[in-house]
Design an enzyme around this catalytic site. Structure first.
Site, PDB file in Angstrom:
ATOM      1  N   LYS A   1       0.840  -1.205   0.000  1.00 37.67           N
ATOM      2  CA  LYS A   1       0.000   0.000   0.000  1.00 37.67           C
ATOM      3  C   LYS A   1       0.874   1.253   0.000  1.00 37.67           C
ATOM      4  O   LYS A   1       0.592   2.221  -0.711  1.00 37.67           O
ATOM      5  CB  LYS A   1      -0.952  -0.028   1.213  1.00 37.67           C
ATOM      6  CG  LYS A   1      -2.035  -1.080   1.058  1.00 37.67           C
ATOM      7  CD  LYS A   1      -2.806  -1.377   2.336  1.00 37.67           C
ATOM      8  CE  LYS A   1      -3.753  -2.561   2.103  1.00 37.67           C
ATOM      9  NZ  LYS A   1      -4.460  -2.994   3.305  1.00 37.67           N
TER      10      LYS A   1
ATOM     11  N   GLN B   1      -4.746  -1.552   9.510  1.00 39.74           N
ATOM     12  CA  GLN B   1      -4.575  -2.877   8.922  1.00 39.74           C
ATOM     13  C   GLN B   1      -5.111  -3.952   9.866  1.00 39.74           C
ATOM     14  O   GLN B   1      -4.750  -3.996  11.036  1.00 39.74           O
ATOM     15  CB  GLN B   1      -3.082  -3.111   8.625  1.00 39.74           C
ATOM     16  CG  GLN B   1      -2.790  -4.413   7.906  1.00 39.74           C
ATOM     17  CD  GLN B   1      -3.374  -4.452   6.493  1.00 39.74           C
ATOM     18  OE1 GLN B   1      -3.284  -3.495   5.741  1.00 39.74           O
ATOM     19  NE2 GLN B   1      -3.998  -5.571   6.146  1.00 39.74           N
TER      20      GLN B   1
ATOM     21  N   ASP C   1     -11.491   2.255   3.915  1.00 41.19           N
ATOM     22  CA  ASP C   1     -11.775   0.820   3.808  1.00 41.19           C
ATOM     23  C   ASP C   1     -13.279   0.557   3.721  1.00 41.19           C
ATOM     24  O   ASP C   1     -13.700  -0.537   3.359  1.00 41.19           O
ATOM     25  CB  ASP C   1     -11.221   0.081   5.044  1.00 41.19           C
ATOM     26  CG  ASP C   1      -9.915  -0.646   4.749  1.00 41.19           C
ATOM     27  OD1 ASP C   1      -9.638  -0.907   3.565  1.00 41.19           O
ATOM     28  OD2 ASP C   1      -9.183  -0.949   5.704  1.00 41.19           O
TER      29      ASP C   1
END
Ligand code: NDP
Length: 288
Positions: A53, A97, A120
């Protein structure tokens, strides 16, 4: 005849090229999209994803910051960091994460993120908006799958889509997106009896399970579109949830692992971040 490959890597590169151009234009106007990624602990797979990422953000010209926190980080200090990032005007997207170490409550942490920065799409506010058919940041993997199908002009409306897996990250939001595009959707999971009886009726079959080669040739209808989300690390290398070599003999289209859904997930994270930056400026449409 062997199935055509849905080349996620190629499609993701195209997205990144267009994002890069857009970022150049935005920077000229004084706006640099910023993504903050928070990694807690030492999970090896998570470390790889975060690195990917970070690299993707650099490629397209975002300002990215990775916060690598020790395994024993307290919930209080993690929530404090999220609050600071919520208040930071240079940060347009926040990604924590997952999975988090066992002593941290992922739900609490996700709910602490400002929904406008939730790139997200996991915050309950955004989950609700997606379910209600309202604009919202769409979880990256499901959004990537839809983008891949559309990039190959694969019709969705009126077709039977079977999603194996019902996680909040992949299966459930993907089912919503397919439904919103007028597919007839069946969602299967670990308690589904006779999985094959469902998968064999799928025009579009998505495997998001995390079981190596669960989907075998006899479970797939001739001419189906097969999307393999699974990432399973075996001694012989990375494999998906689909027995690729056998299933490609019966399917019309299939995604490889690696090089299928994974690259699209990252490309959609970038897109969600850019959209969050534009929305923060009163500029662009959130979600798909
Ligand atoms: P989860 O473990 O959260 O969910 C797995 C789902 O599969 C659950 O709904 C579970 O059912 C179901 N399941 C488990 N065993 C079976 C079985 N034998 N038959 C039918 N269903 C079963 O996983 P995720 O959704 O987070 O991820 C799924 C896979 O996708 C993993 O391999 C993950 O690494 C990968 N992944 C890949 C991404 C990418 O970018 N390519 C992004 C995200 C994930 P139940 O609910 O009943 O437990």
């Amino acid at each position: 005849m062997a199935a055509k490959i849905l080349d996620g890597k190629k499609v993701a590169e195209e997205i990144k090229t267009s994002l890069k151009e857009e970022v150049t234009r935005l920077k000229a106007r004084g706006l640099t999209p910023g993504l903050a990624v928070v990694l807690v602990g030492e999970d090896p797979a998570s470390k790889v994803y975060v690195k990917q990422k970070e690299k993707a953000c650099e490629e397209v010209g975002f300002a990215s910051q990775v916060y690598r926190l020790p395994e024993d980080t307290s919930e209080e200090s993690l929530l404090q960091l999220i609050n600071e990032l919520n208040d930071d005007r240079a940060v347009h997207g926040i990604l924590v994460q997952l999975p988090l170490p066992g002593h941290l409550d992922a739900n609490q942490v996700i709910q602490a993120i400002n929904p406008a920065k939730d790139v997200d799409g996991f915050h309950p506010f955004n989950v609700g908006r997606l379910a209600a058919g309202l604009a919202a940041p769409v979880p990256c993997t499901p959004r990537g799958i839809i983008h891949l199908l559309e990039a190959y002009n694969i019709p969705i409306a009126g077709r039977h889509a079977v999603v194996v897996g019902r996680s909040n990250i992949v299966g459930k939001p993907l089912a919503q997106l397919l439904l919103a595009r007028d597919a007839t959707v069946t969602v299967c999971h670990s308690k589904t009896g006779n999985l094959t009886s469902f998968t064999r009726t799928a025009d579009i079959l998505v495997a998001a399970v995390g079981r190596p080669r669960l989907i075998t040739r006899d479970m797939v209808k001739l001419g189906a579109v097969v999307v393999d989300v699974g990432i399973n690390r075996l001694p012989e290398g990375m494999v998906g949830d689909v027995d690729f070599e056998a299933v490609r003999e019966v399917a019309d289209y299939i995604t490889p692992v690696p090089g299928g859904v994974g690259p699209l997930t990252i490309a959609m994270l970038l897109r969600n971040t850019l959209e969050a930056a534009l929305a923060g400026q009163g500029g662009g449409p959130p979600g798909e």
